[in-house]
Design an enzyme around this catalytic site. Structure first.
Site, PDB file in Angstrom:
ATOM      1  N   ARG A  32      -6.116   2.809-101.489  1.00  0.00           N
ATOM      2  CA  ARG A  32      -7.372   3.701-102.122  1.00  0.00           C
ATOM      3  C   ARG A  32      -8.316   2.753-102.407  1.00  0.00           C
ATOM      4  NH1 ARG A  32      -2.716   6.340-103.082  1.00  0.00           N
ATOM      5  NH2 ARG A  32      -2.682   8.750-103.318  1.00  0.00           N
ATOM      6  N   ARG A 128       6.304  12.203 -88.493  1.00  0.00           N
ATOM      7  CA  ARG A 128       6.139  12.909 -89.927  1.00  0.00           C
ATOM      8  C   ARG A 128       4.892  13.984 -89.738  1.00  0.00           C
ATOM      9  NH1 ARG A 128       5.862   8.004 -94.085  1.00  0.00           N
ATOM     10  NH2 ARG A 128       6.136   9.888 -95.570  1.00  0.00           N
ATOM     11  N   ASP A 326       9.545   7.921-104.434  1.00  0.00           N
ATOM     12  CA  ASP A 326      10.053   6.860-103.723  1.00  0.00           C
ATOM     13  C   ASP A 326      11.296   5.943-104.112  1.00  0.00           C
ATOM     14  OD1 ASP A 326       7.918   7.213-101.808  1.00  0.00           O
ATOM     15  OD2 ASP A 326       6.650   6.037-102.959  1.00  0.00           O
ATOM     16  N   LYS A 353      10.062  11.548 -95.368  1.00  0.00           N
ATOM     17  CA  LYS A 353       9.486  10.300 -95.558  1.00  0.00           C
ATOM     18  C   LYS A 353       9.684   9.215 -94.265  1.00  0.00           C
ATOM     19  CE  LYS A 353       8.281  11.081 -99.984  1.00  0.00           C
ATOM     20  NZ  LYS A 353       6.560  11.248-100.119  1.00  0.00           N
TER      21      LYS A 353
HETATM   22  C1  S3P Z   1       1.944   8.241-101.993  1.00  0.00           C
HETATM   23  C2  S3P Z   1       2.258   9.395-102.298  1.00  0.00           C
HETATM   24  C3  S3P Z   1       3.760   9.704-101.998  1.00  0.00           C
HETATM   25  C4  S3P Z   1       4.570   8.651-101.922  1.00  0.00           C
HETATM   26  C5  S3P Z   1       3.944   7.581-100.949  1.00  0.00           C
HETATM   27  C6  S3P Z   1       2.728   6.992-101.595  1.00  0.00           C
HETATM   28  C7  S3P Z   1       0.275   7.969-102.316  1.00  0.00           C
HETATM   29  O1  S3P Z   1       4.026  10.664-100.858  1.00  0.00           O
HETATM   30  O2  S3P Z   1       5.994   8.996-101.261  1.00  0.00           O
HETATM   31  O3  S3P Z   1       4.686   6.419-100.840  1.00  0.00           O
HETATM   32  O4  S3P Z   1       0.090   6.966-102.056  1.00  0.00           O
HETATM   33  O5  S3P Z   1      -0.355   8.896-102.327  1.00  0.00           O
HETATM   34  P1  S3P Z   1       3.608  12.177-101.036  1.00  0.00           P
HETATM   35  O6  S3P Z   1       2.085  12.395-101.560  1.00  0.00           O
HETATM   36  O7  S3P Z   1       3.653  12.857 -99.562  1.00  0.00           O
HETATM   37  O8  S3P Z   1       4.762  12.681-101.846  1.00  0.00           O
END
Ligand code: S3P
Length: 443
Positions: A32, A128, A326, A353
Site C-alpha cells: 500500500r 486465483r 494468513d 490463497k
Molecule cells: C491482504 C489481505 C488478505 C490476506 C493477504 C493480504 C491485504 O487477503 O490473505 O495475505 O494486504 O489486503 P483477502 O483480503 O483476500 O482475505
C-alpha cells in the site's frame, strides 16, 4: 523466479532457540505504501519496506505506470507519484509474480485511469479468483477487455475517466476487495461506500487518511461501513512500516513448541484486525508477554517475549478468521503439538490463497502422522503433545505452507522436509538465516 527449479530443505529437532528477532516489514502496508505513494503528488518516503519478491513486483508495476520508485538503502525507498488517475499506459505486461494483493489493489487503482493494461502472474496467481475484483471495478466503470477462463489472469483491463461512485457490499470479508473498490473510488466523483459484514484489515483506510483523503469508518453490526470522498489530491506522507505479525507468527510458534526456548520479537504491529493468532495462542496456554506497547506512524507496535509452553486444543470461532486469515497453516502446526482437539471454523477463504491451504495443511499434517479432518469449512487437528514428523511436504508455490512445515520440523521427532523453499522469498527473505541465528537446524 524459476518455477520449475525446486529447492528442498529439511528442519530437524533443535535445541532451545534463543535471541532477539525483528522480522521484515509488513507485507500489506508495504504494497500500500508503494501504491499510495504512486497516487500522491510529490515524494513519499518509506522506511522499513519489506523487500520480498511480492513487493518488488508492485514496485516494478508502479514504475511501469509512470511513478518514480527508488531504493535509497535497506528498506529505505522514495516514490514520486503521478496523482490519482494519472497512471500512464504501460509498455509491458504488469507481472505480479505470486502476489494477489499487489495485483488486486492495482486493478482498483487502474480503474480510474484512461489507459489499458495487461496484468499477469505466476502459475499460483493464475489460478486465483479475480472476478471478485472485476465485478466491482466494472460496476464503477472500468472494463475487462479480456480475461482467462473464470475471470482469471492474464487480464487486460481498460480504465475510464468517468467513473461512477458506488455503494458496494463485499461478498466475502476481504481487505483486497475492499481496497480495490476504495482505490477505484479515489478517481470517482462523489462518495464511494464499501460495506463489509465482518471487519477485515484496515491498512488501506488508515493510509488513505494518512495521505489526506476524506474517509470515514463506522461500525455496521459486526462489520464496517467505509465512506470515501472521491477525487482528492493525495499528499505524500512518510510511512514507517512496522514488523509483519504474519511473518512473526512462524518463529513465534517455533518458540512455543521448541522446549527451553525464549525469543524476543521487536516492533511487531498489533493492529487488532491482525492479532487473532496471538489471541488464539494465548487461549491455548502460550506464554506470550507484551514488553513495550507504543504507537508508531498510524499503527500500534509492541515487543513480545515468547517462551516455550504446554499448549492445549481450543475452538477458534469463524468470526475470528479474518483477523488471522494468513495464520492458519502455522496455527495448525501449533495445534499438532497441543494436547487435545483444535477446531478452526469458517476457513472457506483458505481454499483460494497462494494454494488451496485447507488441503495443503491436511496433506502435510498427515504426512507427519498428525490426525486431521476437514469438515465443511472447518479444520480439526488432534493434538497429542508431540509430532512424529518424518514427512516430505508439497508446498504448491505457497510461502506460508513452506514456513509452517519447517517450523514443525524444529520440534518433531523426525525431520520434516519441504519440496521447495524458494517461495519463502515472496514475503520473508531471510527466514531461514533468522531461524538458524536463533539456533534452528535447517539443512
Ligand atoms: C491482504 C489481505 C488478505 C490476506 C493477504 C493480504 C491485504 O487477503 O490473505 O495475505 O494486504 O489486503 P483477502 O483480503 O483476500 O482475505
Amino acid at each position: 523466479m524459476n518455477e520449475y527449479a525446486k529447492s528442498p530443505l529439511a528442519a530437524r529437532r533443535s535445541g532451545p532457540l534463543k535471541g532477539r528477532a525483528r522480522v521484515p516489514g509488513d507485507k500489506s502496508i508495504s504494497h500500500r505504501a508503494l501504491i499510495f505513494g504512486a497516487l500522491a503528488v510529490g515524494e513519499t518516503r518509506i522506511s522499513g519496506l519489506l523487500e520480498g519478491e511480492d513487493i518488488l513486483h508492485t514496485a516494478q508495476a508502479m514504475r511501469a505506470l509512470g511513478a518514480r520508485v527508488e531504493r535509497k538503502g535497506e528498506g529505505e525507498w522514495r516514490v514520486r507519484g503521478v496523482g490519482v488517475g494519472g497512471f500512464r499506459e504501460p509498455r509491458e505486461t504488469l507481472d505480479f509474480g505470486n502476489s494477489a494483493t499487489g495485483c488486486r489493489l492495482v486493478m482498483g487503482a487502474l480503474a480510474g485511469c484512461p489507459i489499458t493494461a495487461t496484468l499477469d502472474g505466476d502459475a499460483s496467481l493464475r489460478k486465483r479468483p479475480m472476478q471478485r475484483i472485476l465485478d466491482p471495478v466494472e460496476l464503477i466503470g472500468a472494463r475487462a477487455v479480456s480475461a482467462a477462463e473464470g475471470g482469471r489472469l492474464p487480464i487486460t483491463l481498460a480504465g475510464a475517466r468517468d467513473l461512477m461512485p458506488v455503494v458496494y457490499r463485499t461478498p466475502v470479508p476481504s481487505a483486497q476487495i475492499k481496497s480495490a473498490v476504495l482505490l477505484a473510488g479515489l478517481a470517482a466523483p462523489g462518495e464511494t461506500t464499501v460495506i463489509e459484514a465482518e471487519a477485515s484489515r484496515d491498512h488501506t483506510e488508515r493510509l488513505l487518511a494518512h495521505f489526506g483523503a476524506d474517509i470515514t469508518v463506522d461500525a455496521d453490526g459486526a462489520g464496517r461501513r467505509i465512506r470515501l470522498k472521491g477525487e482528492p489530491e493525495l499528499v505524500p506522507a512518510p510511512v514507517k512500516v512496522p514488523a509483519d505479525p504474519s511473518s512473526a507468527a512462524f518463529p513465534m510458534v517455533a518458540a512455543l513448541i521448541v522446549p527451553g526456548t525464549e525469543i524476543v520479537f521487536t516492533d511487531v504491529m498489533t493492529n487488532p484486525l491482525r492479532t487473532g493468532l496471538i489471541t488464539t495462542l494465548r487461549e491455548m496456554g502460550a506464554d506470550i508477554e507484551v514488553l513495550d506497547r507504543r504507537g508508531d506512524g498510524g499503527e500500534e507496535i509492541a515487543d513480545f517475549r515468547v517462551r516455550s509452553s504446554a499448549l492445549r486444543g481450543v475452538e477458534v470461532p469463524a468470526a475470528r478468521a479474518p483477523s488471522m486469515i494468513d495464520e492458519f497453516p502455522v496455527l495448525a502446526v501449533a495445534a499438532s503439538f497441543a494436547q487435545g482437539t483444535t477446531v478452526m471454523r469458517g476457513l472457506n477463504e483458505l481454499r483460494v490463497k497462494e494454494s488451496d491451504r485447507l488441503a495443503a495443511i491436511a496433506v502435510g499434517l498427515r504426512a507427519n502422522a498428525v490426525e486431521v479432518a476437514i469438515e465443511g469449512d472447518d479444520l480439526i487437528v488432534e493434538g497429542r503433545g508431540q509430532v512424529a514428523g518424518g514427512g516430505k511436504v508439497a508446498t504448491h508455490m505457497d510461502h506460508r505452507i513452506a514456513m509452517a512445515f519447517l517450523v514443525m520440523g524444529l520440534a518433531a521427532h523426525n525431520p520434516v522436509a519441504i519440496d521447495d523453499v524458494s517461495f519463502i522469498a515472496t514475503s520473508f527473505p531471510g527466514f531461514v538465516p533468522m531461524l538458524r541465528g536463533l539456533g534452528a537446524e535447517l539443512a
